[in-house]
Design a protein around this motif. Structure first.
Motif, PDB file in Angstrom:
ATOM      1  N   LYS A  54      -6.010   0.700   4.800  1.00 63.47           N
ATOM      2  CA  LYS A  54      -4.793   0.882   4.997  1.00 63.47           C
ATOM      3  C   LYS A  54      -4.142   1.860   3.816  1.00 63.47           C
ATOM      4  N   LEU A  55      -4.962   1.803   2.767  1.00 69.16           N
ATOM      5  CA  LEU A  55      -4.477   2.764   1.564  1.00 69.16           C
ATOM      6  C   LEU A  55      -4.981   4.231   1.934  1.00 69.16           C
TER       7      LEU A  55
ATOM      8  N   LYS B 276      -0.720   9.917   5.093  1.00 64.34           N
ATOM      9  CA  LYS B 276       0.692   9.961   5.291  1.00 64.34           C
ATOM     10  C   LYS B 276       1.511  10.867   4.056  1.00 64.34           C
ATOM     11  N   LYS B 277       0.924  10.827   2.866  1.00 57.13           N
ATOM     12  CA  LYS B 277       1.489  11.477   1.762  1.00 57.13           C
ATOM     13  C   LYS B 277       0.891  12.665   1.804  1.00 57.13           C
TER      14      LYS B 277
ATOM     15  N   CYS C 179       0.783  -1.234   0.035  1.00 63.29           N
ATOM     16  CA  CYS C 179      -0.015  -0.130   0.051  1.00 63.29           C
ATOM     17  C   CYS C 179       0.900   1.149   0.096  1.00 63.29           C
ATOM     18  N   GLY C 180       2.012   1.181   0.618  1.00 58.32           N
ATOM     19  CA  GLY C 180       2.726   2.440   0.697  1.00 58.32           C
ATOM     20  C   GLY C 180       3.364   2.721  -0.690  1.00 58.32           C
ATOM     21  N   MET C 181       3.589   1.912  -1.204  1.00 50.14           N
ATOM     22  CA  MET C 181       4.220   2.135  -2.777  1.00 50.14           C
ATOM     23  C   MET C 181       3.180   2.386  -3.705  1.00 50.14           C
TER      24      MET C 181
ATOM     25  N   ALA D  46       0.439   4.098  -2.782  1.00 47.08           N
ATOM     26  CA  ALA D  46       0.200   5.484  -2.424  1.00 47.08           C
ATOM     27  C   ALA D  46       1.545   6.574  -2.956  1.00 47.08           C
ATOM     28  N   ASP D  47       2.744   5.920  -3.202  1.00 48.96           N
ATOM     29  CA  ASP D  47       3.548   6.736  -3.844  1.00 48.96           C
ATOM     30  C   ASP D  47       3.295   6.848  -5.316  1.00 48.96           C
TER      31      ASP D  47
ATOM     32  N   GLU E 151      -2.179   5.397   4.096  1.00 51.33           N
ATOM     33  CA  GLU E 151      -0.935   5.810   3.531  1.00 51.33           C
ATOM     34  C   GLU E 151      -1.183   7.215   2.768  1.00 51.33           C
TER      35      GLU E 151
END
Length: 176
Positions: free
Chosen positions: A144-145, A151-152, A69-71, A73-74, A148
């Motif tokens: 979770k997405l 956070k961005k 999910c972090g990736m 989100a990037d 994330e």
């Protein structure tokens, strides 16, 4: 035959673009991120329909692969910064990556309750267990997405607060 099927012989440009987007996202890893993002940006996201399809693909990958999910989100952050706005078909507000993504997250979040309610109608225990697992994975992946994206700084604090409040539910007793 005149209309014989042949592998990869589609003439539809949208289909080719969708296939290219899926292929790039299937290969994306933190190590290959920058190179594949350049390919993704160059693969032909040139109208609102293709933009919406791209968001749908990224969103589905993110919620079904919560470890990444972090990736994803990037990916969303980069696409939201680099893809242009498209005019709305009805002349309203322009169609942007961020607006479609947030609407998709909201629809999925609000639809999770309906999906859990629909589980009650599944009679077969094995089928119910599989359906329950799908609903849980989708719901947790979406949450979770959303975290994330927060956070961005793609999601405002008030939206995250509303999600948390909804997840916690109304208090059963007023505090003193």
């Amino acid at each position: 035959a005149e209309n014989a099927w042949a592998r990869g012989a589609t003439d539809d440009a949208k289909m080719k673009t969708t296939r290219a987007i899926k292929g790039i996202l299937n290969k994306i890893t933190p190590e290959k991120f920058d190179r594949l993002m350049e390919q993704l940006l160059e693969c032909g996201i040139d109208d609102a329909a293709t933009l919406a399809e791209t968001i749908s693909i990224v969103f589905d990958k993110a919620i079904w692969e919560p470890g990444f999910c972090g990736m994803y989100a990037d990916v969303c952050l980069r696409l939201s910064k680099e893809l242009p706005e498209f005019p709305a078909p009805n002349g309203g507000k322009p169609v942007t990556f961020r607006r479609i993504l947030l609407n998709t997250c909201q629809e999925e979040f609000e639809g999770a309750g309906k999906a859990r309610d629909a589980l009650a109608s599944v009679v077969d225990p094995a089928e119910r267990a599989a359906a329950t697992k799908r609903v849980k994975v989708r719901t947790m992946g979406n949450i979770k997405l959303i975290g994330e994206l927060y956070k961005k700084r793609m999601i405002a604090e008030k939206i995250l607060h509303a999600c948390v409040t909804d997840l916690l539910g109304a208090p059963s007793v007023e505090p003193p």
